[in-house]
Write an enzyme that holds these catalytic residues in place. Structure first.
Site, PDB file in Angstrom:
ATOM      1  N   GLY A  51       0.902  -1.217  -0.012  1.00  0.00           N
ATOM      2  CA  GLY A  51       0.111   0.054   0.144  1.00  0.00           C
ATOM      3  C   GLY A  51       0.690   1.301   0.085  1.00  0.00           C
ATOM      4  N   ASP A  52       0.392   2.499  -0.230  1.00  0.00           N
ATOM      5  CA  ASP A  52       0.726   3.759  -0.328  1.00  0.00           C
ATOM      6  C   ASP A  52       1.780   3.992  -1.337  1.00  0.00           C
ATOM      7  OD1 ASP A  52      -0.985   4.403   2.015  1.00  0.00           O
ATOM      8  OD2 ASP A  52       0.567   3.347   3.465  1.00  0.00           O
ATOM      9  N   GLU A  53       1.688   3.079  -2.589  1.00  0.00           N
ATOM     10  CA  GLU A  53       2.560   3.317  -3.527  1.00  0.00           C
ATOM     11  C   GLU A  53       2.588   4.738  -4.340  1.00  0.00           C
ATOM     12  OE1 GLU A  53       0.485   0.888  -3.261  1.00  0.00           O
ATOM     13  OE2 GLU A  53       1.433  -1.112  -2.738  1.00  0.00           O
ATOM     14  N   LYS A  88      -0.719   5.428  -5.546  1.00  0.00           N
ATOM     15  CA  LYS A  88      -1.941   5.220  -6.292  1.00  0.00           C
ATOM     16  C   LYS A  88      -2.619   6.233  -6.802  1.00  0.00           C
ATOM     17  CE  LYS A  88      -3.298   2.082  -3.461  1.00  0.00           C
ATOM     18  NZ  LYS A  88      -2.187   1.890  -2.448  1.00  0.00           N
ATOM     19  N   GLY A 121      -5.887   5.702   1.934  1.00  0.00           N
ATOM     20  CA  GLY A 121      -5.786   7.114   2.000  1.00  0.00           C
ATOM     21  C   GLY A 121      -4.751   7.576   0.778  1.00  0.00           C
ATOM     22  N   HIS A 122      -5.539   8.150  -0.296  1.00  0.00           N
ATOM     23  CA  HIS A 122      -4.843   8.532  -1.441  1.00  0.00           C
ATOM     24  C   HIS A 122      -4.545   9.992  -1.531  1.00  0.00           C
ATOM     25  CE1 HIS A 122      -6.819   4.492  -3.221  1.00  0.00           C
ATOM     26  NE2 HIS A 122      -5.842   4.182  -2.173  1.00  0.00           N
ATOM     27  N   GLN A 138      -5.125  -0.224  -1.158  1.00  0.00           N
ATOM     28  CA  GLN A 138      -4.184  -0.907  -0.494  1.00  0.00           C
ATOM     29  C   GLN A 138      -2.955  -1.605  -1.467  1.00  0.00           C
ATOM     30  OE1 GLN A 138      -7.671  -1.725   0.294  1.00  0.00           O
ATOM     31  NE2 GLN A 138      -7.241   0.111   1.678  1.00  0.00           N
ATOM     32  N   SER A 162       7.453   8.685 -11.467  1.00  0.00           N
ATOM     33  CA  SER A 162       7.155   9.759 -10.342  1.00  0.00           C
ATOM     34  C   SER A 162       8.309  10.222  -9.488  1.00  0.00           C
ATOM     35  CB  SER A 162       5.930   9.257  -9.681  1.00  0.00           C
ATOM     36  OG  SER A 162       5.503  10.313  -8.583  1.00  0.00           O
TER      37      SER A 162
HETATM   38  P1  GDP Z   1      -1.646   5.552  -2.150  1.00  0.00           P
HETATM   39  O1  GDP Z   1      -2.296   5.008  -1.046  1.00  0.00           O
HETATM   40  O2  GDP Z   1      -0.975   4.531  -2.896  1.00  0.00           O
HETATM   41  O3  GDP Z   1      -2.308   6.503  -2.998  1.00  0.00           O
HETATM   42  O4  GDP Z   1      -0.300   6.532  -1.663  1.00  0.00           O
HETATM   43  P2  GDP Z   1      -0.263   7.498  -0.427  1.00  0.00           P
HETATM   44  O5  GDP Z   1      -1.100   9.005  -1.004  1.00  0.00           O
HETATM   45  O6  GDP Z   1      -1.106   6.856   0.678  1.00  0.00           O
HETATM   46  O7  GDP Z   1       0.974   7.842   0.047  1.00  0.00           O
HETATM   47  C1  GDP Z   1       2.039   8.260  -1.117  1.00  0.00           C
HETATM   48  C2  GDP Z   1       2.544   9.752  -0.593  1.00  0.00           C
HETATM   49  O8  GDP Z   1       3.880   9.829  -1.433  1.00  0.00           O
HETATM   50  C3  GDP Z   1       1.774  10.801  -0.558  1.00  0.00           C
HETATM   51  O9  GDP Z   1       2.109  11.593   0.266  1.00  0.00           O
HETATM   52  C4  GDP Z   1       2.126  11.438  -2.087  1.00  0.00           C
HETATM   53  O10 GDP Z   1       1.715  12.761  -1.968  1.00  0.00           O
HETATM   54  C5  GDP Z   1       3.467  11.160  -2.074  1.00  0.00           C
HETATM   55  N1  GDP Z   1       4.059  10.878  -3.333  1.00  0.00           N
HETATM   56  C6  GDP Z   1       3.510  10.195  -4.516  1.00  0.00           C
HETATM   57  N2  GDP Z   1       4.499  10.099  -5.256  1.00  0.00           N
HETATM   58  C7  GDP Z   1       5.590  10.716  -4.936  1.00  0.00           C
HETATM   59  C8  GDP Z   1       6.673  10.764  -5.722  1.00  0.00           C
HETATM   60  O11 GDP Z   1       7.152  10.553  -6.767  1.00  0.00           O
HETATM   61  N3  GDP Z   1       7.780  11.483  -4.910  1.00  0.00           N
HETATM   62  C9  GDP Z   1       7.522  11.820  -3.536  1.00  0.00           C
HETATM   63  N4  GDP Z   1       8.487  12.598  -3.072  1.00  0.00           N
HETATM   64  N5  GDP Z   1       6.117  11.806  -3.138  1.00  0.00           N
HETATM   65  C10 GDP Z   1       5.371  11.098  -3.831  1.00  0.00           C
HETATM   66  P1  IMO Z   2      -3.864   2.650   0.570  1.00  0.00           P
HETATM   67  O1  IMO Z   2      -4.862   2.480  -0.254  1.00  0.00           O
HETATM   68  C1  IMO Z   2      -1.432   0.786   3.678  1.00  0.00           C
HETATM   69  C2  IMO Z   2      -3.262  -1.940   6.417  1.00  0.00           C
HETATM   70  C3  IMO Z   2      -3.308  -1.712   7.866  1.00  0.00           C
HETATM   71  C4  IMO Z   2      -3.014  -3.104   8.498  1.00  0.00           C
HETATM   72  C5  IMO Z   2      -4.077  -3.964   7.469  1.00  0.00           C
HETATM   73  C6  IMO Z   2      -5.424  -4.477   7.787  1.00  0.00           C
HETATM   74  O2  IMO Z   2      -3.916   4.095   1.198  1.00  0.00           O
HETATM   75  O3  IMO Z   2      -2.854   2.131   0.132  1.00  0.00           O
HETATM   76  P2  IMO Z   2      -7.553  -2.849   7.568  1.00  0.00           P
HETATM   77  O4  IMO Z   2      -8.057  -1.745   8.361  1.00  0.00           O
HETATM   78  O5  IMO Z   2      -7.695  -2.784   6.160  1.00  0.00           O
HETATM   79  O6  IMO Z   2      -8.252  -4.055   8.052  1.00  0.00           O
HETATM   80  O7  IMO Z   2      -6.138  -3.258   8.011  1.00  0.00           O
HETATM   81  O8  IMO Z   2      -3.904  -3.366   6.247  1.00  0.00           O
HETATM   82  N1  IMO Z   2      -3.890  -1.146   5.319  1.00  0.00           N
HETATM   83  C7  IMO Z   2      -3.072  -0.287   4.633  1.00  0.00           C
HETATM   84  N2  IMO Z   2      -1.832   0.009   4.596  1.00  0.00           N
HETATM   85  N3  IMO Z   2      -2.053   1.446   2.887  1.00  0.00           N
HETATM   86  C8  IMO Z   2      -3.435   1.272   2.880  1.00  0.00           C
HETATM   87  O9  IMO Z   2      -4.221   1.895   2.036  1.00  0.00           O
HETATM   88  C9  IMO Z   2      -4.047   0.579   3.700  1.00  0.00           C
HETATM   89  N4  IMO Z   2      -5.474  -0.011   4.066  1.00  0.00           N
HETATM   90  C10 IMO Z   2      -5.065  -0.863   5.199  1.00  0.00           C
HETATM   91  O10 IMO Z   2      -2.385  -0.867   8.145  1.00  0.00           O
HETATM   92  O11 IMO Z   2      -1.885  -3.339   8.633  1.00  0.00           O
HETATM   93 MG    MG Z   3      -2.233   5.446   1.143  1.00  0.00          MG
END
Ligand code: GDP
Ligand code: IMO
Ligand code: MG
Length: 440
Positions: free
Chosen positions: A13-15, A17, A41-42, A225, A422
């Site tokens: 997650g948190d790549e 997306k 959380g996007h 995720q 990115s």
């Molecule tokens: P998601 O859940 O996959 O949509 O990712 P998140 O938004 O939770 O986490 C990605 C974080 O990295 C966010 O704070 C973005 O603003 C940030 N981000 C995304 N792409 C880049 C990048 O190429 N460089 C940097 N420094 N930050 C980035």
């Molecule tokens: P995005 O879309 C990162 C993790 C939680 C926990 C596990 C199970 O922003 O990438 P849950 O509440 O889903 O039952 O929790 O999954 N988790 C994530 N980790 N990014 C997320 O979403 C996540 N959504 C759930 O931290 O380890």
């Molecule tokens: Mg996220």
């Protein structure tokens, strides 16, 4: 020819997306969420302005894009209304472009209570969930006792079903977990009030999708995720409760398997994880020690690795090709979008895990579950860093040669092209080498 593209996270997650979905919705008529809920959380950054979305698809900031929530998504009405309010305050009219499937399971207050009670009971073995009731809501769906968005249309039947299901859950909450029951009357009143906002958005999302396909319009399916959190294929039991892999787009929205033309696998240039569970390439660091050379700390600090939903500090580590290669297979990834390359800018050298040592045996496929990872030690290759800023790079050739080599290495190890790069959080800080919606 129109295309249907799925975007999924290939790690935990948190790549990035959200950023990428927002970026490439310049070429679509609609964006579909198909699994997960407000555990996601996007983050979108446009001209320095940050928006964090949890439940609403990341196409919402583009005026002409329709945002669809497929039946695979578990929907918390309170989370949705809060997010609509935040968007409204920012001048974004989301309601008119948001459509919700009647098949979405509802996340209710007792799901949140159960999620939290279970985590407390698990103690040290806690999963580290977001506490949003995701798991319990999916359990109710599979147990065929859950309330769905469509149930809101009949108040009397809704009240009856709610009574039954709450009797069941309150029994567990009070007698098994030893916590307070959730009040039925208050839950019902709140739900019926919230329903007034949700009901006008109810739409047959599956039918909409097929209309768009018939009309030759591009559709983007937004995963939440990451693949390693998949209920079936992830690091069980440290997973979420939905299918986060690209197949989830099919089961969670009603699009057909052969209607998917392209799968973008988002890969963060290193790895992060929030919550518990195995993470072989983790770089554990001591926050209390003020040493600049703790690499995990550098990644976390420069990458601002704090959860967009819970604010928790994300665990950080090197790129792991063992789990990634499995991810690429599970998801039929067509091309990679490599994010956060810039976070590595200051490093002297960079490691990539290419295998695990499991008690003296070298393995290149990931263990079956979390337990299997207990003794897995990463085996790395090491590459020189570039020690130059790559933020906002506008062409591949202008990247430092070491950064080019790092990207080429990922391509050769995976056998897949890096189609998008990115190098910063902003929508503009992206290099599109091959737009997923363009003709091949
Ligand atoms: P998601 O859940 O996959 O949509 O990712 P998140 O938004 O939770 O986490 C990605 C974080 O990295 C966010 O704070 C973005 O603003 C940030 N981000 C995304 N792409 C880049 C990048 O190429 N460089 C940097 N420094 N930050 C980035
Ligand atoms: P995005 O879309 C990162 C993790 C939680 C926990 C596990 C199970 O922003 O990438 P849950 O509440 O889903 O039952 O929790 O999954 N988790 C994530 N980790 N990014 C997320 O979403 C996540 N959504 C759930 O931290 O380890
Ligand atoms: Mg996220």
């Amino acid at each position: 020819m129109s295309k249907n593209v799925v975007i999924i996270g290939t790690q935990w997650g948190d790549e990035g997306k959200g950023k990428v979905v927002d970026l490439i919705t310049d070429k679509v008529s609609s964006v579909v969420r198909f699994q997960g809920g407000h555990n996601a959380g996007h983050t979108l950054v446009i001209d320095g302005k940050k928006t964090v979305l949890h439940l609403i698809p990341s196409g919402i900031l583009r005026d002409n894009v329709e945002c669809l929530i497929g039946h695979g998504v578990v929907l918390s009405m309170s989370a949705m209304i809060k997010e609509l309010g935040e968007l409204d305050a920012a001048g974004v009219d989301a309601k008119s472009r948001l459509k919700i499937s009647p098949g979405c399971p509802l996340i209710m207050p007792y799901h949140v209570a159960l999620d939290n009670a279970r985590e407390i009971k698990r103690g040290k073995a806690a999963i580290g969930t977001t506490g949003n009731g995701i798991g319990p809501a999916y359990e109710d769906k599979v147990a065929r006792r859950g309330l769905r968005v469509g149930d809101l249309l009949d108040e009397v039947a809704f009240a009856e079903k709610l009574k039954d299901v709450m009797e069941y859950h309150n029994f567990a909450l009070t007698n098994y977990y030893g916590v307070d029951a959730v009040d039925y009357e208050a839950t019902l009143t709140e739900a019926l009030e919230q329903a007034k906002i949700v009901i006008p958005m109810i739409t047959d999302v599956t039918e909409k999708i097929h209309q768009h396909i018939k009309n030759n319009e591009n559709i983007l399916f937004e995963g939440a995720q990451g693949a390693l959190l998949d209920i079936d294929q992830g690091t069980y039991p440290f997973v979420t409760s939905s299918n986060t892999t690209s197949g989830g787009a099919v089961t969670g929205s009603g699009v057909g398997v052969t209607d998917i033309d392209y799968v973008v696998g988002i890969v963060k240039a290193y790895t992060t994880r929030v919550g518990g569970g195995p993470f072989p390439t983790e770089l554990i660091y001591d926050v209390s020690i003020d040493e600049g050379d703790q690499i995990g700390k550098i990644l976390g600090t420069i990458g601002h690795e704090f959860g967009a939903t819970t604010g928790r500090q994300r665990r950080c580590g090197w790129l792991d090709m063992v789990t990634l290669k499995r991810s690429f297979n599970l998801n039929s990834v067509t091309g990679i979008c490599l994010t956060k390359l810039d976070v590595l800018d200051s490093l002297e050298s960079i490691k990539i895990c290419i295998a695990y040592d499991l008690n003296g045996t070298q393995i290149t496929t990931p263990p079956f579950d979390a337990q299997g990872y207990a003794d897995a030690q990463p085996i790395y290759i090491e590459m020189p860093g570039w020690k130059t800023s790559t933020i906002g790079t506008k062409s591949f050739d202008s990247l430092p040669i070491e950064a080019q080599n790092y990207i080429r290495k990922i391509e050769s190890l995976s056998g897949l092209p890096v189609d998008i790069l990115s190098t910063g959080p902003d929508r503009d800080e992206t290099l599109i080498l091959n737009h997923p919606f363009d003709e091949a």
